[in-house]
Scaffold this active site. Structure first.
Site, PDB file in Angstrom:
ATOM      1  N   HIS A 183       0.804  -1.217   0.000  1.00 47.69           N
ATOM      2  CA  HIS A 183       0.000   0.000   0.000  1.00 47.69           C
ATOM      3  C   HIS A 183       0.842   1.274   0.000  1.00 47.69           C
ATOM      4  O   HIS A 183       0.328   2.358  -0.240  1.00 47.69           O
ATOM      5  CB  HIS A 183      -1.001  -0.002   1.160  1.00 47.69           C
ATOM      6  CG  HIS A 183      -0.414   0.218   2.510  1.00 47.69           C
ATOM      7  ND1 HIS A 183      -0.261  -0.796   3.424  1.00 47.69           N
ATOM      8  CD2 HIS A 183       0.024   1.332   3.123  1.00 47.69           C
ATOM      9  CE1 HIS A 183       0.243  -0.309   4.540  1.00 47.69           C
ATOM     10  NE2 HIS A 183       0.431   0.988   4.384  1.00 47.69           N
ATOM     11  N   ASP A 213       0.048  -7.668   1.470  1.00 46.25           N
ATOM     12  CA  ASP A 213       0.434  -6.265   1.596  1.00 46.25           C
ATOM     13  C   ASP A 213       1.955  -6.106   1.635  1.00 46.25           C
ATOM     14  O   ASP A 213       2.512  -5.383   2.448  1.00 46.25           O
ATOM     15  CB  ASP A 213      -0.192  -5.623   2.843  1.00 46.25           C
ATOM     16  CG  ASP A 213      -0.084  -4.103   2.819  1.00 46.25           C
ATOM     17  OD1 ASP A 213       0.130  -3.538   1.733  1.00 46.25           O
ATOM     18  OD2 ASP A 213      -0.190  -3.479   3.900  1.00 46.25           O
ATOM     19  N   SER A 293       4.544   2.676   7.861  1.00 47.06           N
ATOM     20  CA  SER A 293       4.251   1.480   7.067  1.00 47.06           C
ATOM     21  C   SER A 293       5.454   1.053   6.239  1.00 47.06           C
ATOM     22  O   SER A 293       6.096   1.861   5.574  1.00 47.06           O
ATOM     23  CB  SER A 293       3.076   1.735   6.128  1.00 47.06           C
ATOM     24  OG  SER A 293       1.865   1.530   6.782  1.00 47.06           O
TER      25      SER A 293
END
Length: 470
Positions: A183, A213, A293
């Site tokens: 992402h 992911d 992230s």
């Protein structure tokens, strides 16, 4: 999802005593850049002038100082209030998490710092140098772990349709292979990676794994980098100290500490295409925020044990509340190796259909079995309820997806199954499928029967498991 741009699902509610609380997704990961994004350059310039002379901060162009509330905040993260749900004794959590990332969120952030005013002279305070114990990090300390991993952690900025997404990454090879979240770089038009020495390099995407992911990108013109040391997430213990490193809110090289709060959490987040992404995650209370992230979660030996991916939020607060989630490095390593070797990773195939919107807390009920699938070969049938995968409890269909996804293609797993009150054990050898779309995507492979969980919409007739729009 963009680091920066997403995550939703269900989570544990202290108010109800439930080990899993209900939550709903944000409109996209962190939303599109708002007015603050457009002001970024002006605010940065104004903040720079104020700091350069060590004088009082300069008022912003709009004439307000101190700035009005939320002046420096990025776009809001929408969260609907949790709905009451049946109390459950399960240890699993499905979270609706905001991706620990940021779209245009750095806008005006520098202006949030206020300079201290000058104080009258007359008093001189003395200082003493640090002793050797303060400078030399002891092995097994947070300081030593940070010193080990910081040279292998990078900041990633991706230009996307909504503005700029920012995240973090982990160096895998000396010639520039970087592990991060899908992402963070999904839909990127161009990617810039900044190393710990401050140098910036363009990067390209080698391959992605939507179901896990995970993504691998490769720097251009880089060599002699310091690869990270990957650890063993399977040996982690609840309560074990860990360190998170990344670029929260654009603050590169930020180090925070905490513990492993739980293992085998079912994490459900919302991808860029609106589909649910379900994986088996680690839970930590180490503070991580948007921009973290793709960054490493490490043990005190400086070994990467997880890739930070999602955070649970409260109300309109998009920051850390002590509920962070990481992808176990054992899963990420397998996926990354396949991407680096072939460009396309694989994922295990079971071959059943069910609804992740259902919340019976009694197991994962199978609505249909795909013909010719491993599930059919093992004797599973519609109406069966899976209550365990190996020794791991299964409360619902999302749990089943996460537990199966934690395995590799070709693994044999033992499923505990009930039907009509009778319990039996079913041994299944998992199949394999290229991971080109999230497992929950009804369109993966281009038609019915192509999804590893049945090939049809797992939401039970087209319903969104998040209770509404994106």
């Amino acid at each position: 999802m963009s680091d920066e741009q997403r995550e939703h699902g269900r989570d544990a509610s202290a108010s109800t005593g439930d080990s899993r609380t209900e939550q709903y997704p944000v409109p996209s990961y962190a939303g599109a850049p708002g007015p603050a994004h457009a002001q970024r350059a002006d605010q940065a310039e104004a903040g720079q002038q104020g700091f350069a002379g060590y004088g009082p901060p300069q008022p912003p162009a709009d004439g307000f100082f101190p700035p009005p509330p939320n002046h420096f905040q990025g776009p809001p993260t929408a969260t609907l209030p949790p709905q009451p749900r049946k109390q459950r004794g399960m240890a699993t959590v499905v979270v609706a998490a905001v991706v620990a990332g940021l779209v245009g969120g750095g806008a005006g952030f520098g202006g949030a710092y206020a300079l201290l005013g000058d104080r009258p002279g007359g008093t001189t305070l003395s200082s003493a140098p640090q002793g050797p114990n303060a400078v030399n990090a002891a092995p097994g300390s947070v300081t030593a772990a940070a010193q080990t991993v910081l040279p292998s952690t990078v900041d990633i900025r991706a230009r996307v349709a909504q503005g700029e997404a920012e995240g973090s990454g982990v160096i895998l090879t000396a010639n520039g292979d970087i592990l991060t979240n899908n992402h963070v770089v999904a839909g990127a038009r161009d990617i810039s990676v900044t190393l710990s020495d401050g140098s910036a390099h363009p990067a390209t995407v080698v391959g992605t794994s939507p179901s896990y992911d995970i993504a691998v990108i490769r720097l251009q013109g880089a060599s002699g980098l310091t690869p990270s040391t990957l650890g063993d997430s399977n040996s982690l213990q609840v309560g074990q100290p860990v360190v998170a490193i990344g670029s929260p809110r654009g603050l590169t090289g930020t180090v925070t500490t905490g513990i492993v709060s739980a293992l085998d959490r079912t994490v459900t987040v919302q991808g860029e295409d609106g589909q649910a992404v379900v994986y088996n995650g680690l839970q930590t209370d180490a503070p991580i925020n948007q921009g973290n992230s793709g960054g490493p979660l490490v043990n005190l030996d400086g070994q990467v044990v997880g890739i930070n991916s999602a955070i649970e939020t409260a109300g309109q607060n998009a920051g850390s509340i002590g509920l962070g989630f990481a992808i176990p490095i054992d899963q990420a390593r397998r996926v990354a190796e396949e991407i680096m070797n072939s460009g396309t990773p694989t994922k295990p195939v079971l071959g059943v259909q069910g609804s992740i919107a259902a919340n019976s807390a009694e197991g994962a009920q199978i609505a249909a079995v795909q013909p010719g699938s491993p599930a059919e070969a093992a004797g599973l049938q519609a109406g069966d309820v899976v209550t365990k995968v190996g020794d791991d409890q299964v409360a619902d269909f999302a749990d089943l997806m996460a537990r199966v996804g934690a395995h590799s293609p070709g693994d044999q797993v033992a499923l505990t199954v009930t039907n009509g009150g009778a319990e039996r054990t079913v041994n299944v050898t998992l199949g394999s499928q290229p991971d080109k779309a999230a497992t929950t995507s009804p369109s993966e492979g281009g038609g019915s029967g192509s999804s590893p969980f049945g090939g049809q919409n797992p939401f039970g007739g087209g319903g969104n498991p998040f209770g509404g729009g994106n």
